[in-house]
Scaffold this motif. Structure first.
Motif, PDB file in Angstrom:
ATOM      1  N   LYS A   1       6.919  15.637   0.808  1.00 35.62           N
ATOM      2  CA  LYS A   1       5.832  14.890   0.170  1.00 35.62           C
ATOM      3  C   LYS A   1       5.889  13.408   0.558  1.00 35.62           C
ATOM      4  O   LYS A   1       4.848  12.777   0.776  1.00 35.62           O
ATOM      5  N   TYR A   2       7.109  12.857   0.632  1.00 35.32           N
ATOM      6  CA  TYR A   2       7.258  11.456   1.023  1.00 35.32           C
ATOM      7  C   TYR A   2       6.711  11.223   2.425  1.00 35.32           C
ATOM      8  O   TYR A   2       6.126  10.183   2.708  1.00 35.32           O
TER       9      TYR A   2
ATOM     10  N   GLN B   1       2.514   1.710  -3.421  1.00 39.30           N
ATOM     11  CA  GLN B   1       1.568   2.199  -4.427  1.00 39.30           C
ATOM     12  C   GLN B   1       1.425   3.723  -4.348  1.00 39.30           C
ATOM     13  O   GLN B   1       1.303   4.397  -5.365  1.00 39.30           O
ATOM     14  N   LYS B   2       1.458   4.269  -3.164  1.00 44.64           N
ATOM     15  CA  LYS B   2       1.351   5.718  -2.990  1.00 44.64           C
ATOM     16  C   LYS B   2       2.696   6.412  -3.215  1.00 44.64           C
ATOM     17  O   LYS B   2       2.738   7.546  -3.683  1.00 44.64           O
ATOM     18  N   PHE B   3       3.776   5.727  -2.854  1.00 47.79           N
ATOM     19  CA  PHE B   3       5.102   6.340  -2.890  1.00 47.79           C
ATOM     20  C   PHE B   3       5.689   6.455  -4.292  1.00 47.79           C
ATOM     21  O   PHE B   3       6.218   7.498  -4.660  1.00 47.79           O
TER      22      PHE B   3
ATOM     23  N   ASP C   1       0.834  -1.204   0.000  1.00 49.29           N
ATOM     24  CA  ASP C   1       0.000   0.000   0.000  1.00 49.29           C
ATOM     25  C   ASP C   1       0.871   1.258   0.000  1.00 49.29           C
ATOM     26  O   ASP C   1       0.597   2.216  -0.728  1.00 49.29           O
ATOM     27  N   GLU C   2       1.919   1.250   0.821  1.00 47.75           N
ATOM     28  CA  GLU C   2       2.841   2.397   0.857  1.00 47.75           C
ATOM     29  C   GLU C   2       3.532   2.571  -0.486  1.00 47.75           C
ATOM     30  O   GLU C   2       3.651   3.686  -0.986  1.00 47.75           O
TER      31      GLU C   2
ATOM     32  N   LYS D   1       4.237  12.398   3.754  1.00 50.08           N
ATOM     33  CA  LYS D   1       2.777  12.312   3.752  1.00 50.08           C
ATOM     34  C   LYS D   1       2.297  10.891   3.447  1.00 50.08           C
ATOM     35  O   LYS D   1       1.153  10.557   3.731  1.00 50.08           O
ATOM     36  N   VAL D   2       3.185  10.070   2.860  1.00 51.51           N
ATOM     37  CA  VAL D   2       2.784   8.701   2.515  1.00 51.51           C
ATOM     38  C   VAL D   2       3.617   7.626   3.215  1.00 51.51           C
ATOM     39  O   VAL D   2       3.244   6.454   3.193  1.00 51.51           O
TER      40      VAL D   2
END
Length: 165
Positions: A121-122, A57-59, A54-55, A124-125
């Motif tokens: 930004k990183y 996929q966002k990262f 999940d991380e 945040k995820v």
């Protein structure tokens, strides 16, 4: 200043590594090499940071955006350097050289700021520990690639001794 030099050296070595290894391949093999390098980097960074699916996929979209921004900023910095170098070599007036020097320093600063901007930004995820591991892992990966280049250059091939030893 150390960080500026580190970032420029990192970018220069990365570009040199990519250009050197790509030129050693057949023309159509360069893309294969780039894709293999990218896949290796993704796998290495994902494993080193311990990202969950999940991380990841966002990262990764953020990371890809950062890479693009980093390369654009580095290109602008090198372009500004080339213009500055030519002006110095051509003996341009001091006022023009000062303007070009400021443009070059601003381009370097913009390149340096990419990591700081994307670290925010990183965060945040990913948790802070994983973001820190990311920056450590990027340096490990870069050093590994340089080592592979040195081994390959010494043996005449970049494909030898890539089993991690």
């Amino acid at each position: 200043m150390k960080q500026i030099i580190r970032n420029l050296a990192l970018a220069a070595v990365s570009l040199l590594a990519m250009a050197t290894l790509a030129s050693a391949q057949r023309p159509q093999g360069g893309n294969k090499w780039m894709e293999r390098m990218r896949s290796e980097r993704i796998a290495f960074l994902t494993a080193e940071t311990g990202m969950t699916p999940d991380e990841a996929q966002k990262f990764w979209p953020l990371y890809n955006e950062a890479e693009k921004t980093r390369m654009e900023a580095f290109g602008k910095s090198m372009q500004a350097y080339g213009v500055l170098e030519k002006a110095v070599d051509d003996g341009k007036p001091a006022k023009e050289i000062e303007q070009l020097l400021n443009a070059y320093l601003n381009a370097q600063k913009a390149a340096q700021d990419v990591d700081s901007n994307y670290a925010k930004k990183y965060l945040k995820v990913l948790p802070a520990e994983k973001v820190a591991k990311l920056f450590v892992a990027e340096e490990k990966f870069r050093r590994n690639q340089i080592g592979r280049l040195h081994v390959g250059a010494g043996r005449g091939s970049t494909n030898k001794n890539t089993n991690g030893k």
